[in-house]
Write an enzyme that holds these catalytic residues in place. Structure first.
Site, PDB file in Angstrom:
ATOM      1  N   ASP A 118       0.863  -1.181   0.000  1.00 41.16           N
ATOM      2  CA  ASP A 118       0.000   0.000   0.000  1.00 41.16           C
ATOM      3  C   ASP A 118       0.906   1.240   0.000  1.00 41.16           C
ATOM      4  O   ASP A 118       2.133   1.122   0.019  1.00 41.16           O
ATOM      5  CB  ASP A 118      -0.969  -0.042   1.187  1.00 41.16           C
ATOM      6  CG  ASP A 118      -0.265   0.031   2.526  1.00 41.16           C
ATOM      7  OD1 ASP A 118       0.978   0.199   2.574  1.00 41.16           O
ATOM      8  OD2 ASP A 118      -0.950  -0.095   3.558  1.00 41.16           O
ATOM      9  N   GLY A 142      -0.542   5.717   3.074  1.00 34.90           N
ATOM     10  CA  GLY A 142      -1.513   6.783   3.354  1.00 34.90           C
ATOM     11  C   GLY A 142      -2.556   6.392   4.383  1.00 34.90           C
ATOM     12  O   GLY A 142      -2.858   7.153   5.295  1.00 34.90           O
ATOM     13  N   GLY A 168     -11.535   3.660   0.007  1.00 39.74           N
ATOM     14  CA  GLY A 168     -12.455   4.486   0.788  1.00 39.74           C
ATOM     15  C   GLY A 168     -13.788   3.832   1.086  1.00 39.74           C
ATOM     16  O   GLY A 168     -14.746   4.526   1.441  1.00 39.74           O
ATOM     17  N   ASP A 218      -7.976  -7.590  -0.016  1.00 41.11           N
ATOM     18  CA  ASP A 218      -7.133  -7.803   1.161  1.00 41.11           C
ATOM     19  C   ASP A 218      -7.971  -7.446   2.371  1.00 41.11           C
ATOM     20  O   ASP A 218      -8.892  -6.633   2.266  1.00 41.11           O
ATOM     21  CB  ASP A 218      -5.886  -6.907   1.148  1.00 41.11           C
ATOM     22  CG  ASP A 218      -6.226  -5.487   1.552  1.00 41.11           C
ATOM     23  OD1 ASP A 218      -6.783  -4.749   0.724  1.00 41.11           O
ATOM     24  OD2 ASP A 218      -5.985  -5.108   2.724  1.00 41.11           O
ATOM     25  N   CYS A 222     -12.899 -28.472   6.073  1.00 39.30           N
ATOM     26  CA  CYS A 222     -11.619 -27.811   5.826  1.00 39.30           C
ATOM     27  C   CYS A 222     -10.483 -28.834   5.909  1.00 39.30           C
ATOM     28  O   CYS A 222     -10.463 -29.680   6.798  1.00 39.30           O
ATOM     29  CB  CYS A 222     -11.399 -26.705   6.857  1.00 39.30           C
ATOM     30  SG  CYS A 222      -9.820 -25.855   6.671  1.00 39.30           S
ATOM     31  N   CYS A 229      -7.195 -27.985   6.191  1.00 40.94           N
ATOM     32  CA  CYS A 229      -5.960 -27.354   6.667  1.00 40.94           C
ATOM     33  C   CYS A 229      -5.318 -28.182   7.789  1.00 40.94           C
ATOM     34  O   CYS A 229      -5.956 -29.061   8.376  1.00 40.94           O
ATOM     35  CB  CYS A 229      -6.238 -25.917   7.135  1.00 40.94           C
ATOM     36  SG  CYS A 229      -6.850 -25.760   8.818  1.00 40.94           S
ATOM     37  N   CYS A 237      -7.274 -28.226  11.104  1.00 45.42           N
ATOM     38  CA  CYS A 237      -8.478 -29.065  11.107  1.00 45.42           C
ATOM     39  C   CYS A 237      -8.152 -30.550  10.972  1.00 45.42           C
ATOM     40  O   CYS A 237      -8.870 -31.394  11.512  1.00 45.42           O
ATOM     41  CB  CYS A 237      -9.439 -28.616   9.997  1.00 45.42           C
ATOM     42  SG  CYS A 237     -10.155 -26.998  10.331  1.00 45.42           S
ATOM     43  N   HIS A 275      -6.001 -21.734  10.086  1.00 46.03           N
ATOM     44  CA  HIS A 275      -7.330 -22.169   9.644  1.00 46.03           C
ATOM     45  C   HIS A 275      -8.064 -21.044   8.930  1.00 46.03           C
ATOM     46  O   HIS A 275      -8.613 -21.241   7.836  1.00 46.03           O
ATOM     47  CB  HIS A 275      -8.195 -22.687  10.799  1.00 46.03           C
ATOM     48  CG  HIS A 275      -9.617 -22.783  10.352  1.00 46.03           C
ATOM     49  ND1 HIS A 275     -10.059 -23.780   9.499  1.00 46.03           N
ATOM     50  CD2 HIS A 275     -10.658 -21.915  10.498  1.00 46.03           C
ATOM     51  CE1 HIS A 275     -11.314 -23.545   9.177  1.00 46.03           C
ATOM     52  NE2 HIS A 275     -11.702 -22.417   9.762  1.00 46.03           N
TER      53      HIS A 275
END
Ligand SMILES: [Zn+2]
Length: 387
Positions: free
Chosen positions: A93, A96, A229, A279, A317, A319, A322, A348
């Site tokens: 970014d 700002g 914004g 994001d 899931c 992952c 899990c 997770h």
């Protein structure tokens, strides 16, 4: 090297888009979610955890990296990718947003934003040119222009003035990047000659301002376009409507990034309105406070009802968390203040977000996105499994 960044649109389903962009550090499939790596680290995650969860790109925060350890130090170490050991794409970014969040510690003028560091109170000036230079030293694959962040609510006059200033700043950022690319600013010490730069459409919740901003930002010319914004306190339906209408004004041939949004529902709803990149700190921040996103809604692992719950966080899931641990154990780790609680919960949540993006991409490619969207919202948007 100016064409080191490219985007290709590979399919659509309604307004939803399937594509990929190429950067000097690899390819990112879109729609994409970018985990937030504020200090050059996604909190509680090792890079190999991110790779395993399917992260193709992460976000770095210019404000934090500029103050500590410093963009000059990172440039001397060969740029951000090399310094942090992440060989894949990175977006930064402009700094700002954090500066504007400092409220009493900053002063905004046409030249830029003067602010005091939250670390040691030292005085700094962030201008469109310096935000561009700092990101050039960091060497991210995608840099963002410096824009003015408008608070909500704002009057139409305030939003118009702020939007106009953001446009002037965007033009200055672009001019500076072109100087760097043309070799007229060698002293900057840019570390990624293929760095792309995205413009940011502003205008608050006023669609006519958004339309003007989209057209003028496109007129300056960037490799991609962001919508900034939003998610600052406006009603959700208004946010979705501004996203949809604004996305329609952006060029088809370039990626569209909705900044700082959102919940799992927001991802699906905004993909449905033509967004390609997201994001948000929610999966990481909430992971550290024990709030877990699942295919059936959110749950809070602190809740006493999980004390002897043998099941995984989310039975759908795959992952590591899990596959390996019960809700009972995760609750115990959290209550005991163990560091692994933050790591396992974040892993997770990020896996859930990144898996959702994979399912979104599959659904667009099969042209079944609308059915996916209805089913996803029905199962996930129950606010909490605990209530
Ligand atoms: Zn999981």
């Amino acid at each position: 090297m100016a064409d080191a960044f490219s985007f290709s649109l590979q399919g659509t389903d309604g307004a939803a888009r399937l594509g990929e962009f190429r950067t000097p550090h690899g390819v990112v499939q879109t729609p994409a979610f970018m985990p937030v790596g504020t200090q050059g680290s996604v909190k509680a995650m090792r890079h190999r955890d991110l790779e395993e969860a399917g992260a193709q790109i992460i976000l770095g925060n210019t404000y934090h990296l500029y103050l500590r350890p410093g963009d000059q130090l990172i440039a001397r170490r060969g740029g951000l990718h090399r310094f942090i050991g992440w060989p894949h794409p990175i977006l930064t970014d402009s700094g700002g947003y954090q500066v504007f969040s400092l409220a009493a510690r900053r002063k905004i003028a046409e030249e830029g934003a003067e602010f005091r560091s939250h670390l040691d109170g030292s005085l700094h000036l962030l201008t469109p040119e310096s935000a561009t230079d700092i990101q050039a030293r960091l060497g991210s694959d995608i840099a963002m222009v410096l824009d003015e962040c408008l608070a909500f609510p704002a009057t139409q006059d305030e939003a118009a003035r702020s939007m106009a200033r953001s446009l002037r700043w965007a033009a200055r950022c672009r001019a500076r990047l072109e100087q760097i690319r043309d070799g007229q600013a060698r002293d900057v010490g840019a570390t990624n000659p293929g760095q792309a730069q995205f413009g940011i459409v502003q205008g608050g919740v006023f669609q006519d301002l958004r339309d003007q901003s989209a057209e003028a930002t496109f007129g300056i010319g960037f490799e991609g376009y962001a919508i900034g914004g939003l998610s600052v306190g406006e009603p959700i339906d208004l946010m979705y409507s501004v996203v949809g209408e604004t996305a329609r004004r952006l060029p088809e041939a370039q990626p569209r990034y909705l900044m700082g949004t959102g919940t799992p529902e927001d991802l699906v709803e905004c993909v449905a309105r033509g967004i390609d990149m997201f994001d948000c700190v929610l999966p990481t921040r909430n992971g550290r406070t024990g709030q877990l996103f699942t295919s059936e809604g959110r749950l809070n692992i602190r809740n006493a009802k999980y004390a002897e719950d043998e099941g995984p966080v989310d039975s759908r899931c795959a992952c590591y968390t899990c596959r390996t641990h019960s809700r009972a154990y995760l609750r115990h780790l959290y209550m005991a203040g163990e560091m692994t609680a933050g790591a396992l919960n974040t892993l997770h949540n990020l896996s859930f977000y990144l898996d959702t993006m994979r399912r979104i991409r599959d659904a667009i490619s099969l042209r079944t996105f609308d059915r996916f969207r209805q089913e996803f919202l029905r199962s996930v948007s129950r606010l909490s499994l605990d209530s």
